[in-house]
Scaffold this active site. Structure first.
Site, PDB file in Angstrom:
ATOM      1  CG  ASP A 158      40.824  33.907  36.723  1.00  0.00           C
ATOM      2  OD1 ASP A 158      40.715  33.024  37.592  1.00  0.00           O
ATOM      3  OD2 ASP A 158      40.370  33.778  35.571  1.00  0.00           O
ATOM      4  CG  ASP A 181      38.767  28.438  35.562  1.00  0.00           C
ATOM      5  OD1 ASP A 181      38.624  28.766  34.374  1.00  0.00           O
ATOM      6  OD2 ASP A 181      39.359  29.148  36.399  1.00  0.00           O
TER       7      ASP A 181
END
Length: 214
Positions: free
Chosen positions: A34, A174
């Protein structure tokens, strides 16, 4: 066996090498990285140097989730650092056709990302070019949030579209993924489970195996 992608955002950086080894030993499908710029989302995380360090620690696929305002300006830095696939938000105000062409021209894969409130219809025009459709089940920016159940019909809609069109795009989910929510996502049609705090807050190998065998 279900495909699992540990999200490094919840790992312990001081023991990252050991945690990646534990994930590798559990036969994870990929790693989810991320990248946040403090503008597109209200948080700051890793840059290309950390991606490069992770690349040296594993041969598994690295999918880099660019939660940044200008992925068109920085994509090459992350490919050069070792990213195999770049995941780009549909909500970014960029020339997607050019960006997809540029990413693929560098030899990397492309995936499209949808925030929880963005309908699947916004991604349809990119599906043929996308290895992954990443559906967010939390609002992006922070780990540890609760799974948003109203994304489940969107997963099912995407599954139906991909199957009917004969596409190879994989659906990834996610946000708030645990043994309970992961089962819901898989039942709705997801292919890959991204999990952060659930994996890294317990025995890494055991948690991954649980998700793989839902």
């Amino acid at each position: 066996m279900n495909k699992v992608s540990p999200s490094i955002i919840s790992s312990k950086l001081e023991t990252l090498g050991n945690e990646i080894s534990a994930c590798d030993n559990a036969d994870v499908f990929s790693y989810h990285l991320d990248v946040m710029d403090g503008h597109f989302v209200p948080n700051l995380t890793m840059g290309p140097d950390l991606v490069k360090a992770i690349r040296r620690s594993t041969e598994r696929t690295l999918e880099t989730h660019l939660m940044i305002e200008r992925p068109d300006k920085y994509y090459k830095s992350f490919i050069d650092a070792g990213s195999d696939i770049l995941l780009i938000h549909e909500e970014c105000l960029v020339d997607f056709r050019k960006l997809i062409s540029d990413i693929k021209g560098e030899g990397a894969g492309f995936g499209i990302v949808l925030n929880p409130d963005t309908p699947f219809s916004k991604a349809e025009r990119f599906m043929e070019d996308s290895q992954i459709l990443l559906i967010m089940s939390v609002h992006p920016g922070f780990s540890g949030q609760k799974f948003i159940d109203y994304v489940l019909p969107k997963i099912a809609e995407a599954r139906k579209y991909i199957d009917e069109q004969g596409l190879k795009t994989k659906i990834e989910i996610d946000g708030g993924i645990t043994d309970i929510t992961g089962k819901k996502a898989l039942d709705a049609g997801a292919d890959i489970l991204v999990s952060a705090s659930y994996i890294f807050s317990g025995n890494i190998g055991e948690r991954i195996k649980i998700l793989q065998n839902l």
